[in-house]
Motif scaffolding. Sequence first.
Motif, PDB file in Angstrom:
ATOM      1  N   ALA A   7       0.648  -1.000  -0.043  1.00 44.51           N
ATOM      2  CA  ALA A   7      -0.235   0.090   0.060  1.00 44.51           C
ATOM      3  C   ALA A   7       0.824   1.202   0.082  1.00 44.51           C
ATOM      4  CB  ALA A   7      -0.948   0.140   1.185  1.00 44.51           C
ATOM      5  N   LYS A   8       0.387   2.239  -0.683  1.00 45.56           N
ATOM      6  CA  LYS A   8       1.165   3.671  -0.710  1.00 45.56           C
ATOM      7  C   LYS A   8       1.296   4.141   0.571  1.00 45.56           C
ATOM      8  CE  LYS A   8       1.417   5.006  -5.690  1.00 45.56           C
ATOM      9  NZ  LYS A   8       1.091   6.008  -6.493  1.00 45.56           N
ATOM     10  N   ALA A   9       0.181   4.084   1.310  1.00 43.93           N
ATOM     11  CA  ALA A   9       0.042   4.551   2.453  1.00 43.93           C
ATOM     12  C   ALA A   9      -0.774   3.857   3.620  1.00 43.93           C
ATOM     13  CB  ALA A   9      -0.640   5.970   2.622  1.00 43.93           C
ATOM     14  N   ALA A  10      -0.117   3.755   4.828  1.00 42.54           N
ATOM     15  CA  ALA A  10      -0.873   2.988   6.071  1.00 42.54           C
ATOM     16  C   ALA A  10      -0.415   3.283   7.151  1.00 42.54           C
ATOM     17  CB  ALA A  10      -0.737   1.370   5.627  1.00 42.54           C
ATOM     18  N   ALA A  11      -1.034   2.839   8.118  1.00 41.98           N
ATOM     19  CA  ALA A  11      -0.911   2.983   9.756  1.00 41.98           C
ATOM     20  C   ALA A  11      -1.274   1.833  10.367  1.00 41.98           C
ATOM     21  CB  ALA A  11      -1.316   4.469  10.314  1.00 41.98           C
ATOM     22  N   VAL A  12      -0.706   1.592  11.645  1.00 39.47           N
ATOM     23  CA  VAL A  12      -1.033   0.412  12.517  1.00 39.47           C
ATOM     24  C   VAL A  12      -0.782   1.251  13.961  1.00 39.47           C
ATOM     25  CG1 VAL A  12      -0.205  -1.438  13.524  1.00 39.47           C
ATOM     26  CG2 VAL A  12       0.473  -1.113  11.015  1.00 39.47           C
ATOM     27  N   PHE A  13      -2.052   0.970  14.792  1.00 37.53           N
ATOM     28  CA  PHE A  13      -2.309   1.619  15.935  1.00 37.53           C
ATOM     29  C   PHE A  13      -2.372   0.480  17.084  1.00 37.53           C
ATOM     30  CE2 PHE A  13      -4.629   3.898  12.688  1.00 37.53           C
ATOM     31  CZ  PHE A  13      -3.973   5.093  12.661  1.00 37.53           C
ATOM     32  N   THR A  14      -1.729   0.835  18.272  1.00 33.81           N
ATOM     33  CA  THR A  14      -2.328   0.174  19.555  1.00 33.81           C
ATOM     34  C   THR A  14      -2.575   1.042  20.556  1.00 33.81           C
ATOM     35  OG1 THR A  14       0.058   0.255  20.441  1.00 33.81           O
ATOM     36  CG2 THR A  14      -0.364  -1.355  18.881  1.00 33.81           C
ATOM     37  N   PRO A  15      -2.900   0.623  21.824  1.00 35.17           N
ATOM     38  CA  PRO A  15      -3.165   1.651  22.816  1.00 35.17           C
ATOM     39  C   PRO A  15      -1.957   2.604  23.313  1.00 35.17           C
ATOM     40  CG  PRO A  15      -4.151  -0.403  23.149  1.00 35.17           C
ATOM     41  CD  PRO A  15      -3.315  -0.493  22.125  1.00 35.17           C
TER      42      PRO A  15
END
Length: 228
Positions: free
Chosen positions: A196-204
């Motif tokens: 993917a050209k852009a992405a993000a991964v999140f946790t608390p």
Amino acid sequence: MAEPIYTDIFRCKKDSGTYQPNSPYKTNLMAELKKAQSGTGSGPIGNKADETVYVVTLCAGYLKPNDCTSCINKTIPLLLEKCPNQKGAAAWRVTCMVRYGTPVINNYDVWFLANEVSPIKAMDVALLEKSLSELVSMSLYEVKPGLRRYVYKDLGYGKNGTLHMVMQCTDDLLPNDCHKCLIHVSNEVKPCCNGAKAAAVFTPNCYIRYSLGDFREGGNRPSSITIN
């Protein structure tokens, strides 16, 4: 493609228990959320373990103070609406996070992981993955000494492009846990966001974001934030 479409992410912590409308927990929660909205800071509040509340907020390190306050103030009522009586909950919305619950050891508790991914794929996936790997290594190197909890990096991409990346932890994490959390989300980038050209991964506790466009547009654009 400058930025993935921002996704509102709300998570109610199912094993945290529930509170009653007129309970001490609800009173403490609302008091701490009010502090968070005013920017006066927060710490655990409550006389008993089952009444103690801890509120954490996080704004992207490149965000201007007024935009940070606005994001948090808009997120809090939405989180309360999504998780009306849950003792633990978290929201990632646009460029800020709000989290509350009972305190845990060292405040490190990766009880959920979420992502947002652009539907547009890079033409050269191998090049993107190689560049992402380089940026991750560079960023983790700066975090590892325990001096930073926010790092922004960019790297030349192809003939005229630039790949941008940011990693950030919440202020309540110990340096070693911050580094551990960022390794965790970094390792999730490839399986969740393949090409993917852009992405993000999140946790608390932390997040990672990358894009082939500069997502800091209009922000203060610091390259790092030092842990005090």
